[in-house]
Design a protein around this motif. Structure first.
Motif, PDB file in Angstrom:
ATOM      1  N   ALA A 161      42.597  64.546  63.847  1.00 30.35           N
ATOM      2  CA  ALA A 161      43.580  65.384  63.714  1.00 30.35           C
ATOM      3  C   ALA A 161      44.040  65.676  63.204  1.00 30.35           C
ATOM      4  CB  ALA A 161      44.273  64.709  64.592  1.00 30.35           C
ATOM      5  N   GLU A 216      45.161  69.697  61.541  1.00 28.58           N
ATOM      6  CA  GLU A 216      47.041  70.412  62.164  1.00 28.58           C
ATOM      7  C   GLU A 216      46.827  70.963  60.934  1.00 28.58           C
ATOM      8  OE1 GLU A 216      49.373  67.411  62.436  1.00 28.58           O
ATOM      9  OE2 GLU A 216      49.161  66.932  65.045  1.00 28.58           O
ATOM     10  N   GLN A 266      39.516  58.950  64.358  1.00 29.41           N
ATOM     11  CA  GLN A 266      40.365  60.405  65.520  1.00 29.41           C
ATOM     12  C   GLN A 266      41.406  60.380  65.175  1.00 29.41           C
ATOM     13  OE1 GLN A 266      39.898  58.461  69.525  1.00 29.41           O
ATOM     14  NE2 GLN A 266      38.329  58.549  69.345  1.00 29.41           N
ATOM     15  N   SER A 267      42.190  59.403  64.462  1.00 31.39           N
ATOM     16  CA  SER A 267      43.887  59.881  64.182  1.00 31.39           C
ATOM     17  C   SER A 267      43.296  61.245  62.501  1.00 31.39           C
ATOM     18  CB  SER A 267      44.135  58.500  63.333  1.00 31.39           C
ATOM     19  OG  SER A 267      45.521  59.092  63.066  1.00 31.39           O
TER      20      SER A 267
END
Length: 592
Positions: A398, A402, A394-395
């Motif tokens: 993300a 970005e 998930q990190s």
């Protein structure tokens, strides 16, 4: 370096040339003064010889009248010698040669002054008359010293010759005084010119060498300060990262202990971990490709930015440092600031990607691959590892989102730069040809180029553009003049304090054969004494101004057959600049 050395060498050569020219001029004037002094001395000596000649002739007449033949012969011999000297002096004065002075002989050059030549030419027949009269006196039967016509003719001829020599002395003295005056002026001007040139050289060295050197040293000091700050920040971040790694290492030791206890559980979950590992490898491969693609796109965008900058510089050079290129480069610079900021953020995020935990997890799995079932079942680290991989995925997702957003922002800024450069290219080619032009479009383009950020300064822009047919003119010249006028208006408004700043652009047709463009502002205004000077080359009231914007605009307006005028009610009352030129409708379009 060549731009500094060449003007310095030119100034130095000019100084040496001026000194040599001054010295040659002083030497020439000195030679002329000395020559005229010798001519004057020769003229005075001739008059003295003439007086002695007259005295000898009188004594010879006395010897003749008293029958003193010895006195007669002696005085006649002396008179003959004096006669030869007077003749030689008059010849030297007129044509150059050796002249007799008192106790010496000097070499004379002929005076090229017409008045001197005329007086010497007139003195020659007078001297011949004096000699002829002297011969008649000695041969006359009348030996009386009184009431003797021959002696009276001799005296009259001598008097006229003496008057001619007096006039010659006056002319020579006047020209000698003039030469002395010029010699004095040249001698006084020589040190003044030397001091002025030395001051000019000193000012050149100070402004072109010392001041840029001082500015370079200041820039170097600022760069060193920024480098020290960056180094301190880097050291701080390294220390923080070292502390984080130390903490992570401690946690890793604890995790290893938990993994040893969970070895049995790891064996039971081996298949699940293998599937997770395969998925992780796929994600790593996808992340690697994403990073490579991101780097490629960053390189492409950087190349595009460099190309855009090069195109902007080429356009600026083609426009000859006009206001168009200045404003375009200003707008591009603003966008480049965002691009640089976005690139720095993108590089920072790429450097901050947390790939170390993945590597550590892989190392942990590699160390436990002999007993994965027990590791996943009994070791606490093994039981938490699937959850850890889920959060890590998930990190990373993300982070990828970005990074994609940052790249999208860079693409938007590059597109903005392309749009600005494309707009500039429509005015980049200087053709010097008349073509059908919509003046309202030209004025809108000029406002869009010059007034991109004017509303942020609290300025209200008003347009009063009368609809006109398309006219035949050189749109580049019109745009150049309007951009210069808008730049002056912006400066006048920036210098004005308070609110209520207004800028008005008007387009009208005051007569059938004329078109008028006006730029009106309520800025600082212009003093009445300066209204006749602002169009002069090099004259400016702006700090950092070059003084050729309005001058070149006036010349361009005149080349178009028009005029450029300025009006102002005084300081603080604003100004109005009016451009008028012939109205020539394009072919096939009716006049308004």
């Amino acid at each position: 370096m060549r731009g500094l050395v060449q003007p310095f060498v030119v100034l130095l050569a000019a100084s040496v040339a001026l000194q040599l020219a001054s010295l040659l001029a002083v030497r020439e004037i000195g030679l002329r003064t000395e020559q005229r002094r010798l001519l004057l001395s020769a003229s005075d000596a001739t008059r003295e010889l003439l007086d002695r000649y007259e005295s000898n002739m009188y004594l010879a007449v006395v010897g003749l009248s008293t029958s003193d033949w010895d006195l007669l012969l002696r005085q006649r011999k002396l008179a003959k010698a004096l006669e030869a000297q007077v003749t030689q002096n008059l010849t030297a004065l007129q044509r150059g040669g050796t002249a007799h002075l008192v106790g010496a002989e000097v070499s004379l050059l002929a005076d090229d002054d017409p008045a001197t030549k005329e007086r010497l030419a007139a003195a020659e027949p007078l001297w011949a008359e004096v000699r002829t009269s002297a011969v008649r006196v000695l041969r006359s039967d009348n030996q009386s010293l009184r009431n003797n016509p021959d002696i009276e003719r001799f005296q009259a001829a001598s008097r006229r010759l003496d008057e001619a020599l007096d006039a010659l002395d006056a002319d020579l003295g006047r020209r000698a005084g003039s030469d002395l005056l010029w010699l004095g002026r040249a001698q006084r001007a020589l040190p003044v010119g030397s001091v002025a040139l030395m001051l000019l050289l000193a000012v050149f060295v100070f402004r072109r060498i010392l001041l840029p050197f001082d500015a370079s040293m200041k820039d170097l000091a600022r760069s060193e300060g920024a480098l020290r700050v960056a180094r301190d920040e880097l050291e701080r971040r390294v220390e923080e990262r070292t502390a984080e790694l130390s903490t992570a290492n401690t946690e890793l030791v604890a995790e290893r202990e938990k993994l040893a206890r969970a070895n049995q559980e790891l064996e039971a979950q081996r298949e699940k971990l293998l599937r997770a590992n395969t998925e992780l490898e796929r994600q790593e491969e996808a992340l690697r490709r994403s990073n490579e693609e991101l780097e490629r796109r960053v390189e492409e965008r950087t190349a595009e930015l460099r190309e855009a900058q090069q195109r902007s510089l080429e356009l600026a050079r083609q426009a000859g440092m006009t206001e168009i290129a200045s404003n375009v480069l200003h707008n591009v610079g603003n966008v480049l600031n965002h691009v640089n900021t976005g690139s720095a953020m993108l590089a920072e995020r790429l450097r901050a990607l947390r790939v170390e935990p993945i590597l550590k997890a892989a190392e942990l799995l590699e160390a436990q691959k002999a007993n994965l079932a027990r590791f996943f079942s009994t070791d606490e680290r093994g039981r938490r590892l699937p959850e850890y991989f889920g959060k890590l995925g998930q990190s990373l997702a993300a982070e990828r989102a970005e990074l994609v957003a940052l790249v999208g922002g860079l693409e938007e800024h590059v597109a903005h730069i392309r749009a600005v450069v494309d707009f500039q290219q429509s005015y980049a080619t200087v053709t010097n040809l008349d073509e059908p032009v919509d003046l309202a479009v030209i004025l809108d383009d000029a406002l869009r180029i010059s007034m991109a950020n004017v509303r942020r300064g609290g300025v209200v822009v008003e347009r009063a553009l009368s609809p006109l047919p398309r006219v035949l003119c050189d749109k580049h010249k019109v745009l150049q003049i309007v951009l210069n006028l808008l730049a002056n208006a912006k400066w006048a408004l920036d210098e004005r304090e308070g609110d209520g700043k207004r800028l008005s652009v008007r387009l009208a047709r005051p007569a059938e054969d004329r078109v008028r463009i006006q730029v009106i502002d309520n800025g600082v205004g212009i003093d009445a004494a300066l209204l006749t000077k602002i169009f002069q080359h090099g004259f400016t009231t702006r700090k950092g101004g070059h003084g050729f914007g309005l001058h070149s605009s006036a010349l361009v307006a005149r080349a178009m057959g028009g005029t450029l005028a300025a009006e102002s009610e005084g300081p603080g009352r604003g100004a109005t600049f009016t451009l008028e030129f012939p109205f020539r409708p394009a072919g096939g379009e009716a006049s308004a």
